[in-house]
Design a protein around this motif. Structure first.
Motif, PDB file in Angstrom:
ATOM      1  N   GLY A 172     -20.786  20.816  -3.693  1.00 53.20           N
ATOM      2  CA  GLY A 172     -21.102  21.979  -4.520  1.00 53.20           C
ATOM      3  C   GLY A 172     -21.548  23.158  -3.668  1.00 53.20           C
ATOM      4  O   GLY A 172     -21.147  24.306  -3.909  1.00 53.20           O
ATOM      5  N   LYS A 173     -22.377  22.879  -2.662  1.00 48.02           N
ATOM      6  CA  LYS A 173     -22.845  23.941  -1.763  1.00 48.02           C
ATOM      7  C   LYS A 173     -21.682  24.530  -0.966  1.00 48.02           C
ATOM      8  O   LYS A 173     -21.572  25.756  -0.811  1.00 48.02           O
ATOM      9  N   LEU A 174     -20.806  23.664  -0.455  1.00 50.80           N
ATOM     10  CA  LEU A 174     -19.652  24.138   0.319  1.00 50.80           C
ATOM     11  C   LEU A 174     -18.774  25.055  -0.521  1.00 50.80           C
ATOM     12  O   LEU A 174     -18.355  26.122  -0.070  1.00 50.80           O
ATOM     13  N   ASN A 175     -18.497  24.641  -1.737  1.00 52.50           N
ATOM     14  CA  ASN A 175     -17.640  25.445  -2.613  1.00 52.50           C
ATOM     15  C   ASN A 175     -18.284  26.779  -2.964  1.00 52.50           C
ATOM     16  O   ASN A 175     -17.626  27.825  -2.933  1.00 52.50           O
ATOM     17  N   ALA A 176     -19.574  26.755  -3.302  1.00 50.04           N
ATOM     18  CA  ALA A 176     -20.259  27.988  -3.696  1.00 50.04           C
ATOM     19  C   ALA A 176     -20.265  29.003  -2.552  1.00 50.04           C
ATOM     20  O   ALA A 176     -19.975  30.191  -2.746  1.00 50.04           O
ATOM     21  N   VAL A 177     -20.573  28.527  -1.348  1.00 53.98           N
ATOM     22  CA  VAL A 177     -20.664  29.422  -0.192  1.00 53.98           C
ATOM     23  C   VAL A 177     -19.279  29.905   0.236  1.00 53.98           C
ATOM     24  O   VAL A 177     -19.079  31.090   0.525  1.00 53.98           O
ATOM     25  N   ASN A 178     -18.314  29.002   0.239  1.00 52.90           N
ATOM     26  CA  ASN A 178     -16.946  29.366   0.618  1.00 52.90           C
ATOM     27  C   ASN A 178     -16.384  30.419  -0.347  1.00 52.90           C
ATOM     28  O   ASN A 178     -15.820  31.434   0.078  1.00 52.90           O
ATOM     29  N   ASN A 179     -16.579  30.188  -1.639  1.00 53.20           N
ATOM     30  CA  ASN A 179     -16.050  31.117  -2.642  1.00 53.20           C
ATOM     31  C   ASN A 179     -16.731  32.480  -2.566  1.00 53.20           C
ATOM     32  O   ASN A 179     -16.071  33.517  -2.694  1.00 53.20           O
ATOM     33  N   PHE A 180     -18.042  32.490  -2.338  1.00 53.53           N
ATOM     34  CA  PHE A 180     -18.775  33.762  -2.271  1.00 53.53           C
ATOM     35  C   PHE A 180     -18.269  34.616  -1.108  1.00 53.53           C
ATOM     36  O   PHE A 180     -17.895  35.776  -1.286  1.00 53.53           O
ATOM     37  N   PHE A 181     -18.225  34.043   0.086  1.00 54.34           N
ATOM     38  CA  PHE A 181     -17.862  34.861   1.243  1.00 54.34           C
ATOM     39  C   PHE A 181     -16.377  35.202   1.287  1.00 54.34           C
ATOM     40  O   PHE A 181     -15.997  36.234   1.850  1.00 54.34           O
ATOM     41  N   ASN A 182     -15.536  34.381   0.666  1.00 55.56           N
ATOM     42  CA  ASN A 182     -14.104  34.712   0.662  1.00 55.56           C
ATOM     43  C   ASN A 182     -13.768  35.910  -0.228  1.00 55.56           C
ATOM     44  O   ASN A 182     -12.638  36.387  -0.220  1.00 55.56           O
ATOM     45  N   LEU A 183     -14.765  36.428  -0.955  1.00 53.66           N
ATOM     46  CA  LEU A 183     -14.572  37.663  -1.720  1.00 53.66           C
ATOM     47  C   LEU A 183     -14.654  38.902  -0.819  1.00 53.66           C
ATOM     48  O   LEU A 183     -14.259  39.989  -1.216  1.00 53.66           O
ATOM     49  N   PHE A 184     -15.204  38.724   0.392  1.00 56.25           N
ATOM     50  CA  PHE A 184     -15.371  39.862   1.293  1.00 56.25           C
ATOM     51  C   PHE A 184     -14.030  40.269   1.910  1.00 56.25           C
ATOM     52  O   PHE A 184     -13.074  39.492   1.909  1.00 56.25           O
ATOM     53  N   ARG A 185     -13.995  41.477   2.451  1.00 54.44           N
ATOM     54  CA  ARG A 185     -12.738  42.015   2.984  1.00 54.44           C
ATOM     55  C   ARG A 185     -12.516  41.584   4.425  1.00 54.44           C
ATOM     56  O   ARG A 185     -13.457  41.533   5.217  1.00 54.44           O
ATOM     57  N   PHE A 186     -11.257  41.298   4.747  1.00 52.33           N
ATOM     58  CA  PHE A 186     -10.910  41.002   6.137  1.00 52.33           C
ATOM     59  C   PHE A 186     -10.588  42.321   6.843  1.00 52.33           C
ATOM     60  O   PHE A 186      -9.746  43.091   6.385  1.00 52.33           O
ATOM     61  N   VAL A 187     -11.280  42.576   7.947  1.00 52.16           N
ATOM     62  CA  VAL A 187     -11.039  43.781   8.750  1.00 52.16           C
ATOM     63  C   VAL A 187     -11.154  43.400  10.223  1.00 52.16           C
ATOM     64  O   VAL A 187     -12.066  42.669  10.612  1.00 52.16           O
ATOM     65  N   ASP A 188     -10.245  43.899  11.036  1.00 52.98           N
ATOM     66  CA  ASP A 188     -10.309  43.646  12.477  1.00 52.98           C
ATOM     67  C   ASP A 188     -11.541  44.289  13.089  1.00 52.98           C
ATOM     68  O   ASP A 188     -11.947  45.383  12.694  1.00 52.98           O
ATOM     69  N   ASP A 189     -12.094  43.609  14.099  1.00 49.29           N
ATOM     70  CA  ASP A 189     -13.297  44.108  14.784  1.00 49.29           C
ATOM     71  C   ASP A 189     -13.119  45.526  15.327  1.00 49.29           C
ATOM     72  O   ASP A 189     -14.026  46.346  15.239  1.00 49.29           O
TER      73      ASP A 189
END
Length: 209
Positions: free
Chosen positions: A49-66
Motif C-alpha cells: 500500500g505504501k509503495l503504491n501510494a508513493v509511486n502514484n503520488f510522485f508519478n504525477l510530477f513532470r519529467f524535465v531534463d536537468d
C-alpha cells in the motif's frame, strides 16, 4: 529539520511548507501539503500500500531534463527541491520515492536506488527497487512505466549499479549484484545528503508553474 538517509526524524510540516512556499511560490506549498497528506494517510498501510501510494503520488510530477530545469547536466535534486520545482528527471523521481518510503517506515535494507540501461529509450535511467526479502525479485517503482512490476517483467531494464543509505552494489548480471563498498563512494549521493534540509533549497532555472 529535513529528511535523512539512515534514520527518519519527524518532519516539521509547518517549516517545510513555509520554506517551499517562500522559495518556489504558493503552489509549491500546496504540493508540500499534498505530500504530507500522503505520508499521514499511508502510515498504517502495509508495504504494498505504501509503495503504491508513493509511486502514484510522485508519478504525477513532470519529467524535465536537468539541463533545462537546473542548468546542470546531472543534478540530483532533493525530495523537497523536486516537490518545490514540480518536476525533475528519473533520478529525482527515484530519490523522492526512496526518502518518502523511509519516512513511512520501510527499512533501508529493502530499498535500492538503481541505475539501469533502459533499452526502450536507449539511455541510462534510474528506478527504485523494493526487495520484500533479501532473495526476492524486486518490485520496480518507475516514472517511465507507472505500474509496480517485478523486475522479471521489466526486460527493458538492464541494471548497472544500485545503492541505498549504506551500501553500493555493482550489477554484473540480473540479480542483487556484487557489494562494492559504502554508498559514500558516490559523490552525488554525498552532495545530496548534505542538501536534504530546508536551508539549502536550490531554485530552478525553469519555472514549471
Amino acid at each position: 529539520m529535513g529528511l535523512q538517509a539512515n534514520n527518519t526524524p519527524t518532519l516539521d510540516r509547518g517549516a517545510v511548507v513555509s520554506a517551499l512556499k517562500a522559495r518556489y511560490g504558493e503552489r509549491a506549498g500546496l504540493r508540500a501539503n499534498a505530500w504530507f497528506k500522503v505520508l499521514d494517510s499511508s502510515q498504517q498501510l502495509d508495504d504494498m500500500g505504501k509503495l503504491n501510494a508513493v509511486n502514484n503520488f510522485f508519478n504525477l510530477f513532470r519529467f524535465v531534463d536537468d539541463i533545462k530545469l537546473w542548468g546542470d547536466s546531472n543534478y540530483w535534486a532533493t525530495p523537497l527541491e523536486f516537490i518545490g520545482a514540480n518536476g525533475g528527471d528519473c533520478e529525482d523521481f527515484s530519490i523522492a520515492k526512496y526518502f518518502t518510503l523511509l519516512q513511512l517506515g520501510i527499512p533501508d535494507d529493502k530499498l535500492r536506488i538503481t541505475m539501469v540501461k533502459a533499452t526502450s529509450v536507449n539511455q541510462y535511467h534510474m528506478v527504485l527497487a523494493y526487495y520484500d526479502k533479501p532473495s526476492a525479485i524486486p518490485l520496480i517503482l518507475d516514472n517511465l512505466d507507472p505500474a509496480l512490476k517485478p523486475a522479471t517483467k521489466r526486460g527493458d531494464l538492464v541494471p548497472v549499479y544500485s545503492f541505498n543509505g549504506k551500501q553500493l552494489w555493482l550489477n554484473k548480471e540480473r540479480g542483487r549484484g556484487e557489494l562494492a563498498g559504502s554508498s559514500s563512494r558516490l559523490e552525488k549521493w554525498n552532495d545530496l545528503k548534505y542538501r536534504l534540509g530546508v536551508d539549502r533549497l536550490r531554485k530552478p532555472k525553469l519555472v514549471l508553474e
